[in-house]
Design a protein around this motif. Structure first.
Motif: not given
Length: 262
Positions: A8-28
Motif C-alpha cells: 500500500f502506498d500512503i499519500d492518496g492511498t492509505l491517507v486522504n488529502e488531509e493526511k488522515e486514514i479513513p476509518a473504513d481503511t483502518i477496518e479493511a
C-alpha cells in the motif's frame, strides 16, 4: 489467484488529502490481516515519516524511499543509496539555480538552504516536521533519496543528470530524486525474494506517478479513484476514491475481502 501479500502506498492511498486514514481503511486493513494476508507499506516517504501511521495500522514491514530502503518486521533487509559523485553533480547544478535540496538518510533528513519557500511548502504538505539545516549531510552519510525543489518549467535543467537519477514529481515545487532505475518495484522484488514469494503472489495499491512500476510488477495492481490519470494504464483495476471505500473495494475486487464486507 489468492494473493499472499499486499503493498500500500500512503499519500492518496492509505491517507486522504488531509493526511488522515479513513476509518473504513483502518477496518479493511484489520480484516485483511485477520485473513492471514500481510499488508506492507510501499511509499516514497522515509521510514521516520511513517512510524505513527504504521503503528496505527499494525503494519510492521515497509518499502520506503521509493524502493531504496526495505524493512521486514523491524529488520532492514535491502538498501540502495545514491553514489557520491552523482550527488556532487546534483548539488552543484541545483546551487546554480537556487533550487533547494533535502537529503534523506536512513534515520534523519537535512536541507541545504534555510527558509527556502519551496522546501517549506512541499515538506509541510506531508504533515511532517521541517528538515534540519546541514548542507554537507550528503557528504558524510548514506543518502537514499533527495527532494529537488523546483517547478515543472525548470525540470529541463536537470536533463543531463538523468543517466544517474530517476526524477519523479510529487508536488508543484518538488521532485523525488533517486538512483537511476530505482522504483518501489525494485524494493518489493527484494522483499518478495526474501520471503520466497513471486510478483504473482502480490497485490498493490497506489495513486501517484511513483506507483507505475509497482502496479505493473505485481499480480494485481489497483489504482485509486483519485489517482493521477497517467497511472491508470498500469493498473489492473481502478477502485473508488480514498475517502469512498477505495481500499476496501479494491480488496474485494482482488478477492481478498468478501463482497458483503462492511
Amino acid at each position: 489467484m489468492s494473493y499472499k501479500i499486499v503493498f500500500f502506498d500512503i499519500d492518496g492511498t492509505l491517507v486522504n488529502e488531509e493526511k488522515e486514514i479513513p476509518a473504513d481503511t483502518i477496518e479493511a486493513i484489520r480484516e485483511l490481516k485477520a485473513s492471514g494476508v500481510e499488508p506492507v507499506i510501499a511509499t516514497g516517504r522515509a521510514p521516520y515519516f511513517i512510524k505513527p501511521l504504521a503503528e496505527r495500522l499494525g503494519i510492521e514491514s515497509f518499502v520506503c524511499l521509493n524502493g531504496g530502503y526495505v524493512v521486514y518486521k523491524g529488520k532492514p533487509l535491502y538498501r540502495k543509496t545514491i553514489e557520491k559523485p552523482a550527488l556532487e553533480s546534483l548539488v552543484a547544478l541545483a546551487a546554480q539555480h537556487d533550487h533547494g535540496l533535502v537529503f534523506e538518510g536512513e534515520h534523519q533528513f537535512f536541507c541545504d538552504r534555510e527558509n527556502h519557500p519551496f522546501i517549506t511548502d512541499a515538506v509541510l504538505s506531508l504533515k511532517v516536521d521541517l528538515p534540519g539545516f546541514n548542507p554537507d549531510y550528503w557528504r558524510t552519510d548514506d543518502i537514499f533519496q533527495v527532494f529537488l525543489h523546483c517547478e515543472s518549467h525548470d525540470e529541463h535543467l536537470y536533463e543531463a543528470l538523468k543517466t544517474d537519477f530517476t526524477l519523479i514529481r510529487w508536488h508543484p515545487q518538488a521532485m523525488d530524486v533517486l538512483p537511476a532505475g530505482s522504483s518501489k518495484a525494485q524494493g518489493i522484488a527484494a522483499l518478495l525474494d526474501q520471503l520466497g514469494l513471486t510478483a504473482a503472489d502480490a497485490a498493490a495499491f497506489g495513486d501517484g506517478l511513483n506507483d507505475k512500476e509497482m502496479l505493473a510488477y505485481v499480480g494485481f495492481g489497483v489504482a485509486m479513484g483519485n489517482s493521477n490519470p497517467e497511472l491508470l494504464p498500469y493498473a489492473d483495476f481502478v477502485t473508488t476514491h480514498v475517502d469512498e471505500r477505495g481500499i476496501r473495494n479494491g480488496l474485494i475486487e482482488a478477492g481478498l475481502l468478501p463482497v458483503h464486507s462492511a
